[in-house]
Scaffold this motif. Structure first.
Motif, PDB file in Angstrom:
ATOM      1  N   TYR A  40      92.841   6.522  28.043  1.00 35.26           N
ATOM      2  CA  TYR A  40      92.994   7.479  29.194  1.00 35.26           C
ATOM      3  C   TYR A  40      91.342   7.738  29.536  1.00 35.26           C
ATOM      4  N   MET A  41      90.651   8.242  28.549  1.00 33.64           N
ATOM      5  CA  MET A  41      89.240   9.000  28.920  1.00 33.64           C
ATOM      6  C   MET A  41      88.483   7.608  29.379  1.00 33.64           C
ATOM      7  N   ASP A  42      88.562   6.595  28.638  1.00 28.62           N
ATOM      8  CA  ASP A  42      87.962   5.135  29.031  1.00 28.62           C
ATOM      9  C   ASP A  42      88.215   5.015  30.593  1.00 28.62           C
ATOM     10  N   GLN A  43      89.326   5.243  30.904  1.00 26.29           N
ATOM     11  CA  GLN A  43      89.890   5.013  32.539  1.00 26.29           C
ATOM     12  C   GLN A  43      89.310   6.081  33.359  1.00 26.29           C
ATOM     13  N   GLY A  44      88.722   7.217  32.919  1.00 31.74           N
ATOM     14  CA  GLY A  44      88.440   8.345  33.621  1.00 31.74           C
ATOM     15  C   GLY A  44      89.566   9.483  33.913  1.00 31.74           C
ATOM     16  N   ARG A  45      90.673   9.149  33.097  1.00 35.56           N
ATOM     17  CA  ARG A  45      91.832   9.699  33.332  1.00 35.56           C
ATOM     18  C   ARG A  45      91.956  11.145  32.507  1.00 35.56           C
ATOM     19  N   PHE A  46      90.789  11.822  32.649  1.00 34.11           N
ATOM     20  CA  PHE A  46      90.610  12.944  31.637  1.00 34.11           C
ATOM     21  C   PHE A  46      91.731  14.153  31.653  1.00 34.11           C
ATOM     22  N   ALA A  73      86.674  15.720  26.988  1.00 30.93           N
ATOM     23  CA  ALA A  73      87.344  15.307  28.325  1.00 30.93           C
ATOM     24  C   ALA A  73      87.256  16.609  29.102  1.00 30.93           C
ATOM     25  N   ARG A  76      83.764  16.722  30.697  1.00 31.44           N
ATOM     26  CA  ARG A  76      83.620  15.797  31.819  1.00 31.44           C
ATOM     27  C   ARG A  76      84.422  16.129  33.165  1.00 31.44           C
TER      28      ARG A  76
END
Length: 279
Positions: A40-46, A73, A76
């Motif tokens: 999720y975090m690598d996709q920006g879905r924090f 997260a 960010r």
């Protein structure tokens, strides 16, 4: 899911992890959700990563990683206060082994730089001082501590951190930055001769390193580097778990440690090796 994540296939990794219907053994269940949160975090879905991690009751040895990932997260997402609270817990936790000590250092570095970006130099300095002087995150901590002191116009204290850092391995990006930070601090203190001396030193180091780096880039472009990396490979050792066991015993190795540790490079090397076997 893990293999796909390592190869950079984030959507496919998420699908594989979501396909697990039954509850796994406790350790694997914790690893599953930690891995999914990283996807999720690598996709920006924090926000989704935070919701997922906060909904899980991880075993004690996984709790630190879950808190760290959640804290990062939140930072960010712009929620510094909430993120700092979790990173503070990880940065002050008891650590029984090297993995836990490294996680503690990493949390303090992450929190210190978050404070620096928020112009909270005093808080940043306090947090970064917790990081061990000799550890995998010590260089970054020394760099940040210097910038915290510099922001407070305490250039003598900044110099102490940056001079220590400038003597370390120049392949580290924090060390490279310190080569320019040191003369900057001298200049702010009015010591122009020392500033000029260290600027000249930085120029010499950069010029030398650029020359060596251009050489290895040329080898990579011609295909020679791949042949060198796989020269000692046992071709009968196949499978997705294969890893490069050793680097060439020459000055090229110093440029490859960080590269080979990167999943994308290592998985690309695996794919190239598989193609050679098929050929």
């Amino acid at each position: 899911g893990k293999v796909r994540y390592q190869r950079g296939y984030l959507s496919e990794a998420e699908q594989a992890l979501a396909a697990i219907e039954n509850e796994l053994p406790r350790q694997l269940e914790a690893e599953r959700y930690d891995l999914l949160a990283r996807v999720y975090m690598d996709q920006g879905r924090f926000a989704e990563a935070v919701d997922l991690l906060e909904s899980q009751r991880a075993p004690r040895d996984w709790r630190g990683f879950a808190r760290f990932n959640t804290g990062v997260a939140l930072v960010r997402m712009g929620q510094l206060e909430l993120g700092a609270r979790l990173l503070e817990k990880v940065g002050t936790m008891r650590a029984g082994d090297e993995e836990q000590r490294s996680l503690r250092d990493r949390a303090n570095v992450a929190l210190g730089f978050a404070y620096l970006q928020a112009d909270l130099q005093g808080d940043a300095r306090t947090v970064l001082q917790r990081v061990r002087l000799n550890g995998p995150f010590s260089n970054k901590a020394l760099l940040g501590a210097g910038w915290a002191d510099s922001a407070a116009d305490n250039y003598r204290a900044a110099l102490a951190s940056w001079l220590e850092l400038s003597e370390r391995d120049v392949l580290d990006s924090a060390v490279q930055e310190s080569l320019l930070a040191v003369p900057y601090a001298f200049a702010r203190l009015g010591a122009e001769p020392q500033a000029a001396e260290y600027y000249a030193r930085a120029l010499d180091v950069y010029t030398s390193e650029i020359g060596r780096l251009n050489g290895i880039i040329s080898e990579a472009g011609s295909g020679q580097l791949l042949k060198i990396l796989l020269a000692a490979d046992e071709s009968d050792s196949n499978g997705w778990a294969w890893e490069l066991e050793q680097l060439p015993e020459d000055e090229r190795s110093r440029y490859l440690y960080f590269t080979v540790a990167d999943h994308r490079f290592h998985e690309g090397l695996k794919a190239y090796r598989d193609l050679l076997a098929l050929s």
